[in-house]
Design a protein around this motif. Structure first.
Motif, PDB file in Angstrom:
ATOM      1  N   PHE A  86       0.815  -1.215   0.000  1.00  0.00           N
ATOM      2  CA  PHE A  86       0.000   0.000   0.000  1.00  0.00           C
ATOM      3  C   PHE A  86       0.850   1.267   0.000  1.00  0.00           C
ATOM      4  O   PHE A  86       0.321   2.368   0.125  1.00  0.00           O
ATOM      5  N   GLN A  87       2.158   1.120  -0.184  1.00  0.00           N
ATOM      6  CA  GLN A  87       3.061   2.267  -0.102  1.00  0.00           C
ATOM      7  C   GLN A  87       2.792   3.291  -1.196  1.00  0.00           C
ATOM      8  O   GLN A  87       3.001   4.495  -0.993  1.00  0.00           O
ATOM      9  N   ASN A  88       2.317   2.850  -2.341  1.00  0.00           N
ATOM     10  CA  ASN A  88       2.155   3.756  -3.472  1.00  0.00           C
ATOM     11  C   ASN A  88       0.751   4.315  -3.617  1.00  0.00           C
ATOM     12  O   ASN A  88       0.449   4.986  -4.607  1.00  0.00           O
ATOM     13  N   LEU A  89      -0.123   4.065  -2.636  1.00  0.00           N
ATOM     14  CA  LEU A  89      -1.419   4.725  -2.626  1.00  0.00           C
ATOM     15  C   LEU A  89      -1.224   6.173  -2.183  1.00  0.00           C
ATOM     16  O   LEU A  89      -0.563   6.444  -1.188  1.00  0.00           O
ATOM     17  N   GLU A 136      -7.169  -0.057   3.456  1.00  0.00           N
ATOM     18  CA  GLU A 136      -6.114   0.268   2.489  1.00  0.00           C
ATOM     19  C   GLU A 136      -5.543   1.661   2.760  1.00  0.00           C
ATOM     20  O   GLU A 136      -4.339   1.881   2.655  1.00  0.00           O
ATOM     21  N   SER A 157      -1.758   2.580   3.995  1.00  0.00           N
ATOM     22  CA  SER A 157      -0.983   3.519   3.183  1.00  0.00           C
ATOM     23  C   SER A 157      -0.446   4.657   4.042  1.00  0.00           C
ATOM     24  O   SER A 157       0.706   5.084   3.886  1.00  0.00           O
ATOM     25  N   ASN A 204       3.548   5.402   4.643  1.00  0.00           N
ATOM     26  CA  ASN A 204       4.141   6.668   4.226  1.00  0.00           C
ATOM     27  C   ASN A 204       4.443   7.606   5.389  1.00  0.00           C
ATOM     28  O   ASN A 204       4.781   8.770   5.180  1.00  0.00           O
TER      29      ASN A 204
END
Length: 249
Positions: free
Chosen positions: A164-167, A201, A205, A209
Motif C-alpha cells: 500500500f506504499q504507493n497509494l 487500504e 498507506s 508513508n
C-alpha cells in the motif's frame, strides 16, 4: 466527502518504472557499481519509493536493512556503498567501503556495515578503529547483524505495508486525519477505531508513508495503537531497528 467513500489514486511507481527513471538520470548517487559478480552471492534490487530509484543489495541481510531504512520515518535518505576509504590499520592501509550511508531527519550521517553476528567477533578491533576514523569526520559508524535485522513479525508487517506504499495520501487526507485525532481528544487510536472512518487500504498507506505510526515489531491487530505523525518532528518519529556502535560491537 469522506475518505472512506472516495477512491484512492494508485501512483504508478513500480520497480520497473523506478529502474527506468534511475537509468535515465545521471548516476550521481554512488561511486561504483555495488553489485560485484559472484556465483556464491545472492543479490538483487530494492525499488525504493523514498529514494525514487533501485537500491542494490548483496545479501539477504542487506535486503532486510533496505526495508528498515525505507520504512523508518526518521531516516531521510539511504544509499548503498557510498564511498571507498583508505584507512590505516596495524601498519597497513586497508580499503573500506561502507555497505550503506544513512542520513537522518537532522542531517546527521551514519555509515552502516551489515555483517552476520558470527563474523563480527573477529572484526571488533578493526571496526572500533573504523569507528574512530569516521568519528574524526563527525560521522557515526554502526553495525547491523542478523540479530537486529531478522524479526519475522516485523518483516511480515513491512511486507503488508509495502503493498500500500504507493497509494496517494493527499493534503485533504492529511487534514482529515488531523481532524479525526483532534476529535478523539487523544494522541492514539486503535486500528479498529480508525477502521470506523477509513478503509483499511488507506490506513495501511498512511502508516507506510509515515503519516501514521505504530509499533511494527508487534503483530498488527485490531487492538494495535496507531499514533498520528502528521506534525513531523514530534515524539512519534520512529526508527525500526537497534544497532551496534563502538566500543560495544
Amino acid at each position: 466527502m469522506s475518505v472512506k467513500n472516495k477512491r484512492l489514486i494508485v501512483q504508478k511507481l513500480s520497480g520497473i518504472s523506478i529502474l527506468k527513471r534511475s537509468l535515465a538520470e545521471k548516476n550521481n548517487y554512488r561511486v561504483r557499481n555495488p553489485v560485484t559478480p559472484s556465483r556464491m552471492t545472492v543479490r538483487g534490487q530494492f525499488p525504493s519509493k523514498k529514494m525514487q530509484r533501485m537500491i542494490a543489495w548483496e545479501s539477504q541481510l542487506e535486503r532486510r536493512a533496505c526495508y528498515l531504512f525505507e520504512f523508518s520515518s526518521n531516516i531521510l535518505s539511504f544509499k548503498e556503498q557510498p564511498e571507498r576509504f583508505s584507512i590505516p590499520f596495524q601498519s597497513e592501509i586497508k580499503r573500506y567501503t561502507p555497505d550503506f550511508e544513512i542520513i537522518n531527519q537532522f542531517g546527521e550521517i551514519s555509515y552502516c556495515e551489515i555483517k552476520p553476528l558470527n563474523k563480527l567477533i573477529n572484526l571488533k578491533d578493526y571496526f572500533n578503529h573504523v569507528a574512530l576514523y569516521f568519528l574524526k569526520q563527525n560521522i557515526d559508524f554502526i553495525v547491523l547483524t542478523d540479530k537486529e535485522l531478522i524479526n519475522p513479525i516485523r518483516e511480515h508487517n513491512l511486507l503488508i505495508l509495502r503493498q500500500f506504499q504507493n497509494l496517494e495520501i493527499t493534503r485533504e487526507d492529511q487534514l482529515s486525519l488531523n481532524e479525526a485525532y483532534a476529535r478523539s481528544n487523544c494522541n492514539s487510536m486503535t486500528l479498529k477505531d480508525l477502521a470506523c472512518f477509513y478503509e483499511m487500504e488507506f490506513i495501511y498507506s498512511a502508516i507506510a508513508n509515515g503519516y501514521l505510526v505504530c509499533d511494527l515489531n508487534d503483530e498488527l491487530t485490531s487492538n494495535t495503537f496507531i499514533f498520528s505523525n502528521i506534525k513531523k518532528g514530534n515524539v512519534y518519529e520512529t526508527c525500526l531497528f537497534q544497532y551496534r556502535s563502538a566500543p560495544d560491537f
